[in-house]
Design a protein around this motif. Sequence first.
Motif, PDB file in Angstrom:
ATOM      1  N   THR A  55       0.837  -1.198   0.000  1.00  0.00           N
ATOM      2  CA  THR A  55       0.000   0.000   0.000  1.00  0.00           C
ATOM      3  C   THR A  55       0.872   1.247   0.000  1.00  0.00           C
ATOM      4  N   ALA A  57       0.622   3.621   1.922  1.00  0.00           N
ATOM      5  CA  ALA A  57       0.945   3.947   3.319  1.00  0.00           C
ATOM      6  C   ALA A  57       2.223   3.239   3.762  1.00  0.00           C
ATOM      7  N   ILE A  60       5.161   5.259   2.189  1.00  0.00           N
ATOM      8  CA  ILE A  60       5.506   6.534   2.833  1.00  0.00           C
ATOM      9  C   ILE A  60       6.016   6.278   4.246  1.00  0.00           C
ATOM     10  N   GLY A  61       5.491   5.244   4.891  1.00  0.00           N
ATOM     11  CA  GLY A  61       5.957   4.916   6.235  1.00  0.00           C
ATOM     12  C   GLY A  61       7.427   4.550   6.241  1.00  0.00           C
ATOM     13  N   THR A  64       9.717   7.827   4.828  1.00  0.00           N
ATOM     14  CA  THR A  64       9.914   9.008   5.666  1.00  0.00           C
ATOM     15  C   THR A  64      10.840   8.729   6.839  1.00  0.00           C
ATOM     16  N   PHE A  65      11.185   7.468   7.059  1.00  0.00           N
ATOM     17  CA  PHE A  65      12.138   7.157   8.124  1.00  0.00           C
ATOM     18  C   PHE A  65      13.518   7.678   7.759  1.00  0.00           C
ATOM     19  N   SER A 201       4.603 -17.124   4.966  1.00  0.00           N
ATOM     20  CA  SER A 201       3.149 -17.170   4.870  1.00  0.00           C
ATOM     21  C   SER A 201       2.797 -17.347   3.416  1.00  0.00           C
TER      22      SER A 201
ATOM     23  N   LYS B 216      -3.463  -2.367   5.021  1.00  0.00           N
ATOM     24  CA  LYS B 216      -2.329  -1.623   5.572  1.00  0.00           C
ATOM     25  C   LYS B 216      -2.391  -0.177   5.120  1.00  0.00           C
ATOM     26  N   LEU B 217      -3.402   0.523   5.585  1.00  0.00           N
ATOM     27  CA  LEU B 217      -3.608   1.898   5.135  1.00  0.00           C
ATOM     28  C   LEU B 217      -3.112   2.906   6.157  1.00  0.00           C
ATOM     29  N   ILE B 218      -2.743   2.428   7.344  1.00  0.00           N
ATOM     30  CA  ILE B 218      -2.088   3.316   8.307  1.00  0.00           C
ATOM     31  C   ILE B 218      -0.731   2.712   8.629  1.00  0.00           C
ATOM     32  N   HIS B 219       0.218   3.586   8.905  1.00  0.00           N
ATOM     33  CA  HIS B 219       1.589   3.130   9.083  1.00  0.00           C
ATOM     34  C   HIS B 219       2.313   4.171   9.914  1.00  0.00           C
ATOM     35  N   PHE B 220       3.327   3.744  10.651  1.00  0.00           N
ATOM     36  CA  PHE B 220       4.198   4.727  11.284  1.00  0.00           C
ATOM     37  C   PHE B 220       4.938   5.493  10.206  1.00  0.00           C
ATOM     38  N   THR B 221       4.984   6.810  10.339  1.00  0.00           N
ATOM     39  CA  THR B 221       5.788   7.599   9.410  1.00  0.00           C
ATOM     40  C   THR B 221       6.750   8.455  10.223  1.00  0.00           C
ATOM     41  N   GLN B 222       7.702   9.058   9.534  1.00  0.00           N
ATOM     42  CA  GLN B 222       8.752   9.866  10.161  1.00  0.00           C
ATOM     43  C   GLN B 222       9.540   8.998  11.149  1.00  0.00           C
ATOM     44  N   ARG B 223      10.360   9.661  11.951  1.00  0.00           N
ATOM     45  CA  ARG B 223      11.086   8.884  12.956  1.00  0.00           C
ATOM     46  C   ARG B 223      11.467   9.745  14.152  1.00  0.00           C
ATOM     47  N   MET B 230       0.120   7.525  10.457  1.00  0.00           N
ATOM     48  CA  MET B 230      -0.419   8.344   9.371  1.00  0.00           C
ATOM     49  C   MET B 230      -0.926   7.471   8.235  1.00  0.00           C
ATOM     50  N   THR B 231      -1.835   8.045   7.477  1.00  0.00           N
ATOM     51  CA  THR B 231      -2.244   7.428   6.220  1.00  0.00           C
ATOM     52  C   THR B 231      -1.432   8.068   5.104  1.00  0.00           C
ATOM     53  N   PHE B 232      -1.500   7.512   3.924  1.00  0.00           N
ATOM     54  CA  PHE B 232      -0.948   8.191   2.769  1.00  0.00           C
ATOM     55  C   PHE B 232      -1.846   9.388   2.478  1.00  0.00           C
ATOM     56  N   PRO B 233      -1.265  10.526   2.043  1.00  0.00           N
ATOM     57  CA  PRO B 233      -2.126  11.685   1.750  1.00  0.00           C
ATOM     58  C   PRO B 233      -3.242  11.292   0.773  1.00  0.00           C
ATOM     59  N   ASP B 234      -4.443  11.725   1.043  1.00  0.00           N
ATOM     60  CA  ASP B 234      -5.615  11.468   0.193  1.00  0.00           C
ATOM     61  C   ASP B 234      -5.936   9.988   0.065  1.00  0.00           C
ATOM     62  N   GLU B 235      -5.436   9.177   0.939  1.00  0.00           N
ATOM     63  CA  GLU B 235      -5.771   7.750   0.884  1.00  0.00           C
ATOM     64  C   GLU B 235      -6.227   7.337   2.282  1.00  0.00           C
ATOM     65  N   VAL B 445      -3.381 -16.857   6.189  1.00  0.00           N
ATOM     66  CA  VAL B 445      -2.113 -16.141   6.370  1.00  0.00           C
ATOM     67  C   VAL B 445      -1.305 -16.721   7.517  1.00  0.00           C
TER      68      VAL B 445
END
Lengths: 206, 822
Positions: A55, A57, A60-61, A64-65, A201, B216-223, B230-235, B445
């Motif tokens: 995705t 997300a 970018i996750g 941006t690290f 998996s 997986k539409l939210i994720h840790f960003t930056q550090r 955060m989500t991806f912008p506009d997503e 899975v």
Amino acid sequence: MSRLNDSNVLLAHEIIERYPRKKSALIPLLHLSQEQNGWVTPEAMRHLAELLDITPAEVIGTATFYEMFKFEPVGKYVINVCQTMSCALLGSDGLMHHAEQKLGIKAGSTTEDGMFTLEPAECQAACTEAPTLQVNYRHRYRVTNDSFDQLVDDLRAGNLDGEIPPHGTLGRNRQHIPAEKFVGAPDPDDVSDGPVWIPVSVGDDS
Amino acid sequence: MSSDESNATEPVDATHDDAGHAEQGEEVAEQDVADDVEAAEEPAAEPDPNIVPVTLNGREIEAHKGELVIAAAERHDAYIPHFCYHPRMKSVGMCRQCLVEVDTGRGMQLQPSCMITVSPEMKIETESPTAKRAQEGMIELLLANHPLDCPVCDKGGECPLQDQAYSHGPGESRYVEEKRHFEKPIPISDLVLLDRERCILCDRCTRFADEVAGDKLIHFTQRGNQTQVMTFPDEPFASYFSGNTVQICPVGALTAEPYRFKARPWDLTAEESTCTTCSVGCRVVVQSSRDEILRYQGVDSDPVNHGWLCDRGRFDFEAVNSDLRLTDPLVKTEAGLTPTSWNAALNGAARLITDALAAGGPDSIGLLGGARGTNEDAFAWAQLADALGITYRDAQLGDGLPASILGLNRATIDEAASASTIVLLGPDIKEELPVLYLRLRDAAVEGNSTIVEISSVDTGLTRYAKHSLRHQPGLQADTVQRNSELLTGDDVVVVVGRGNLAESPDETMAALAAVLDANPNAKVLPALRRGNVVGALSVGMAPADDDHDGLATLRAAADGKLELLILLGADPLNDCPDTGLARRALAGARRVISIDTHRSESTQLADVVLAAAAYGEKSGTTTNIEGRVTVLADKVTTTGTARPDWMMAAELALMLDVDGDLVNVSSVDDVTAAIAAEVPAFADVTPAALVAERNGVLAGVVAGTLSDAVSAAGQRNSYDHRLVVGRKLYDRAIGTAMSHSIAKLAPGAAIHLHPLDIDALGASVGDDLQLIGAQATAILPVAANHAVPRGIAWAPFNQDGSVIETLIDATASVTDVKIEVI
């Protein structure tokens, strides 16, 4: 053009082929997209997500690290002035101040002509040559106000084109890995066990 | 300074480690050998090799093999504070709050108890001074950047951080610096808002989105100090399961739009119940304040939902509180439907029934519905129908599968989620039974299950399926026969439902027969979607034969053969795939009695409308797809004078003076007891058993045989597209449409084609296309969809502005349409 162009898409597929899992190619592809555009654009991140079957997300996750991926347009030349101990003792504050005056911008911003981005940086591992700066991550040692002016003028005039490529360029020689060295995605039927550090998996990667 | 210290201490630690290994090595080896010998040769001396003896706070306890220290301790009443650890997700050791002292033979060491499993002779100290100091330190660090705005925070009062700051915190902070600042709540989806200042980065929501939901539409960003979810912008975080992240957030960082600022936790009262939005039967707790339902939270029911809910089930309580609820019974007068007294309305209904019996006998009355209510509702009405001799009855309106599917060797959800091969035949489980999707996804899975999907279009589980068999609608039986080698094995479960409302259920039944032909030992999990459809069909609302089922009833009504049509929470105009038939049926039936919770298109056409109590307003029991019967809570008083359906049936039975037990019931428990007494499959489902078993009681299966179904579909003409009409999670169904928060999430009507088919038609995305069917034409905008194979046209069922239903003919085996650009 913000998505990967056609030749880079071909290259991306080649890079992806090197790994057993597609998403392992994310960092190399982020570099590739930054090389193409000078920064990592949102469209490029979407494109990478499509290529890697993850995705946006996740892209970018991960991206941006890392400090060296830029998410806003930067100048053709990114100048990092070291602010850490040795350089600070040898006048990097003054150098930064001079650089701001010379370029007419504040640290952290880009000149209007899109040539230079000025940034403070942490130690560049050249303390014996302080004060140092980097232009597109190429070192300049024992920088004085005059040599800084000379550097900027040379960059503007294109005198250093052979030495310092535009921001994002990784290297002049493209790494080529022979195809027989590629790992590639295994057939899901062949995956019965994996390295202990990768939980297997089946079905996740198809 | 600190780096010096660690540099200085590290080598010392390392030596200790080495020394420890040297000293302990032999002991450990001996221990292992002893264990092996005991386990292999002396089972009597070590009765259960899965028991690991450990010492917890000086007590000898028995932990399970492979159990995490935190779980073992909690099971033995030693609570270890934690934020990131969640028993239904993988441990990540993110928050470090669960530090305890552990001695595995190398001396006491601080360890995060969610990251280590128990080992023999392990000593665990959860409350030693060192452990307490570590836990207090962690709370202080977590609170360093956490705003102390508990009085205005929605989580205040039920907040793990707040509670544990009191129970395991130092009481005071030494932190005086400015806290980290972010923009206060930002919407990350239409339902969920994120306050990054409150976030303690426990990774629960992001792990849920990744591990459990697969979105997986939210994720840790930056550090570093800037790390944020955060989500991806506009997503946006447009997951069907986003509400779960709000429930598992250990702070007030995630809040849900439908609940935020509606109540304080200490004003809420709660009662456990079961969600009846779909037929998975997730356990929920219904919370209300001032007699208004304000929130559902998932309850961890091991055989069913593992604590998760879908957003539709979680937020459709708004429909119960809707302004469009029917508060009083209505009768048709010259001025239209007008409110009246219950006495008058029930008398009117009784008169309509006696008139119909006099005019046409019991065969001139049809009874449809029951799937939206409780077992008791369906049973009482079925009893009334039995007493009156009514044969036209069904809990489905041609939108499911024949009731004979319930007589097969039925699998439980657990069996399906642990089967070696899961065969999906029909619907998109993610859209129809979302929490079952979570269980099956997890099986593929994390478990060892292989999914074989037989479907016309890609579904939510296609990504996780090992084999996806695509077929033209109507050719699934053929596809099954040609791939029968994929269906063999001892442990196969077929999840079967109605995948395509534009095709006859016979096609699915023929395919199911082919699957069972290939593997007679396969178990079947019926994926019928309606809330209590299995219950209703099991307790008497099943049609006696195909000539008296839901569609036959509507046909009889359309042909003018019905004097009276009773709609028990059924809304044929929205529920029946063949809307043309439904319209003719409602026009053709001489009289209509509607028992419903909300005003609907169908109630508007009724002669008598009886206002029914909604979910949360009535007690009783419900039955899920596997036959699990659980108890429903009447958490709030009914809206207006509405009453439960069973009560109306009982009163009508008295008025009509019919024979049977129905005239003797005075409470819902009487009806539950009557079901246990009279329905053989429900013999074990007594009120006492339901009270004793928190996870409900599995009803038995009355073995039956599949009704013969023969596929009648042929190949498609090359110039036609074959129509697939499937459900989306959010549609125009009453519970969704009346809940404003989720109603807006419905995707809307469109015709979905493969991009190459759109090109071949010379159209572009968004154009209106004309669909020419055998009996009608419809115009819909076109959307490009890679999930739709070429030659197939897919459309969502029952959406706003939907006209696709007019093309569906319930008598046709498949629906072919010619598509033209206009």
